[in-house]
Scaffold this active site. Structure first.
Site, short mmCIF file in Angstrom:
data_model
loop_
_atom_site.label_atom_id
_atom_site.label_comp_id
_atom_site.label_asym_id
_atom_site.label_seq_id
_atom_site.Cartn_x
_atom_site.Cartn_y
_atom_site.Cartn_z
N HIS A 1 -0.25 -2.33 -7.82
CA HIS A 1 -1.19 -1.57 -8.66
C HIS A 1 -1.88 -2.43 -9.72
CE1 HIS A 1 0.01 2.28 -6.95
NE2 HIS A 1 1.23 1.78 -6.93
N SER B 1 4.44 2.15 -10.24
CA SER B 1 3.54 3.02 -9.47
C SER B 1 3.51 4.47 -9.94
CB SER B 1 3.88 2.96 -7.98
OG SER B 1 5.25 3.19 -7.76
N LYS C 1 -4.68 -0.54 -1.97
CA LYS C 1 -5.03 0.05 -3.26
C LYS C 1 -6.39 -0.49 -3.73
CE LYS C 1 -0.56 1.57 -3.37
NZ LYS C 1 0.80 1.14 -3.10
#
Ligand SMILES: *Cc1c(COP(=O)(O)O)cnc(C)c1O
Length: 384
Positions: free
Chosen positions: A206, A178, A238
Site C-alpha cells: 500500500h 492494509s 494496488k
C-alpha cells in the site's frame, strides 16, 4: 458433505453479521462504478493512482497481447519468461534501488514464497500482529518458530528477539498497514534488525506509488537502502493498477528464490501483457507526481471533514482511512445505507480485523475530486 455441517456454520456467520458476499461490478475499476445497473461513487478500491483503467496502460496491454498472445504457456523456469517480464524486473530493480527483482503472479504467493524459501524448522520469524494475512500464512507455512509482536511496538519486538535462540531470524512487517493505514516504524526496525543479526522483510503493497518522492514507498520515504531492508516486496494490484507482485533485493536473494521458492517455481508465469502494462504504469507512477500530491490533498480534506463530524478516524495519513465502528452488524448497516445514498464503502469485519475492531474502510484515489470527498462526508453525516 453432510457431516461438515456447512449450512449451520453459514447460518451462524449470517447471524453474527460476519457473512461475506460479492458485489458484481459491471464497469471498469474507477471512481464511479456500476453495480446493479446503478452508478455509485467508489471509496473502496486500492487503485490509488487511478491507473487500472488508464488509456496508456490499456494500450500497452493490448499491444503486448498482439505481440506475445495471452497465456505465458508455462512457468518462468520452463518457457514462460518473456522479454516483457525480464524488462519489468530490471525496471523494478532500478526503481527500488535494489540489485535485482523477481516477479510473482500475486502478492499472496510472493509472501508465502519468500518466507518458506528462506526459513525452516529451527529458525524464527517475528511478525507484527497486524501484518497482512499472506505474511502470517507465509510465516506459519515456513515451519519456523512463529512470534507475533505488538503492533508497531519495537519494545515488544526486542523482547521476543532477546528470547530467540534461532540463528536465522526474519522480522516481517507491512510498510503501510492494509486495514489501519498507519506505517511501520521502519527506521527503528532496521536498526533493531541490524543489532540482532536478523533480516528485515517489508511488504509495502500500500506504500508503493503513494509514498516517497518517486512513489518508491515507505523505504524511499525513510531513505532505507538494500542493506537496511534486504527483502522488499510490493504488489502491482494496488497503485500500479495491474496485477502481480515483486520481491527486490540482493542477487543472492533473488537467485535463492528462483531455485527454492515453490510458489515461484510451480506456477504459470503472469501473462507477458500484464508485465508490459505494468512497465507503463511504473513510468506513469514515477513521472506523474501530481497523482501523489492530489491524493495527499484529498486525504487531508477528508481527515479535516471527518474530525468536524466527530467520526472516529484512525491515526493514518495514507490513502487508507478507516472509521472505527466496533459492532459488525452496525457497520454493515452503515455500509448498506451509504450504498443507498450512492456511496460505496465496505465494512471490514473479523477475522480480517480483531473482534470489536470492525470498521468502515475508506480509500482514496487520485482520480477523486474535492466534490467527491464532500459527497462522502455528507453521506457519512447522514448515516452516522
Ligand atoms: C494486497 C496485499 C497483498 C496481496 O497481494 P495480491 O497481489 O493481491 O495477492 C499482500 N500484502 C499486502 C500488505 C496487501 O495489501
Amino acid at each position: 458433505m453432510k457431516d461438515f455441517a456447512l449450512e449451520n456454520e453459514l447460518e451462524r456467520l449470517k447471524q453474527q453479521g460476519l457473512y461475506r458476499s460479492r458485489r458484481v461490478i459491471e464497469s471498469p475499476q474507477a471512481i464511479r462504478i456500476i453495480i446493479d445497473g446503478r452508478k455509485v461513487l467508489n471509496f473502496c478500491s486500492n487503485d490509488y493512482l487511478g491507473l487500472a483503467n488508464h488509456p496508456q496502460v490499456i494500450a500497452a496491454f493490448q499491444q503486448a497481447a498482439n505481440q506475445y498472445g495471452i497465456g505465458s504457456g508455462s512457468a518462468h523456469l520452463i518457457c514462460g519468461h518473456s522479454t516483457a517480464h525480464h524488462a519489468l524486473e530490471e525496471e523494478i530493480a532500478t526503481f527500488t534501488g535494489r540489485e535485482r527483482a523477481l516477479l510473482f503472479s500475486t502478492g499472496y504467493m510472493a509472501n508465502i514464497g519468500v518466507l518458506s524459501a528462506l526459513l525452516g524448522r529451527g529458525d524464527d520469524v517475528l511478525e507484527d500482529k497486524l501484518n497482512h494475512a499472506s505474511l502470517l500464512d507465509g510465516g506459519l507455512l515456513s515451519g519456523a518458530g512463529f512470534k507475533r509482536y505488538l503492533h508497531a511496538n519495537t519494545e515488544s519486538l526486542e523482547q521476543k528477539l532477546k528470547r530467540s535462540k534461532a540463528v536465522k531470524k526474519i522480522i516481517v512487517t507491512d510498510g503501510v498497514f492494509s486495514m489501519d493505514g498507519d506505517v511501520a516504524p521502519l527506521v527503528e526496525l532496521a536498526n533493531i534488525a541490524q543489532q540482532n543479526d536478523a533480516a528485515l522483510m517489508v511488504d509495502d503493497a500500500h506504500g508503493f506509488g503513494v509514498l516517497g518522492q518517486t512513489g518508491g514507498g515507505l523505504v524511499e520515504h525513510c531513505a532505507l537502502t538494500q542493506a537496511d531492508v534486504p527483502i522488499l516486496m510490493g504488489t502491482f494490484g494496488k497503485a500500479f493498477g495491474t496485477a502481480g507482485a515483486f520481491v527486490a533485493g540482493s542477487n543472492a536473494l533473488i537467485e535463492t528464490l528462483i531455485q527454492k521458492s515453490r510458489p515461484y517455481i510451480y506456477t504459470t508465469a503472469m501473462p507477458a501483457a500484464i508485465a508490459s502494462a505494468t512497465s507503463t504504469s511504473l513510468e506513469l507512477l514515477i513521472n506523474e507526481c501530481w497523482r501523489r500530491e492530489k491524493l495527499r490533498t484529498l486525504i487531508m480534506q477528508f481527515k479535516q471533514g471527518a474530525k468536524q463530524l466527530g467520526l472516529s478516524i484512525m491515526d493514518s495519513n495514507s490513502a487508507i482511512q478507516p472509521i472505527l465502528v466496533g459492532d459488525p452488524q452496525k457497520a454493515v448497516a452503515m455500509s448498506q445505507n451509504l450504498l443507498e445514498l450512492g456511496v460505496l464503502v465496505t465494512a471490514i469485519r473479523p477475522p480480517t480485523v480483531a473482534k470489536g475492531q470492525t470498521r468502515l474502510r475508506v480509500t482514496f484515489s487520485a482520480n477523486h475530486q474535492t466534490s467527491d470527498v464532500n459527497s462522502l462526508l455528507n453521506a457519512l453525516e447522514q448515516v452516522s
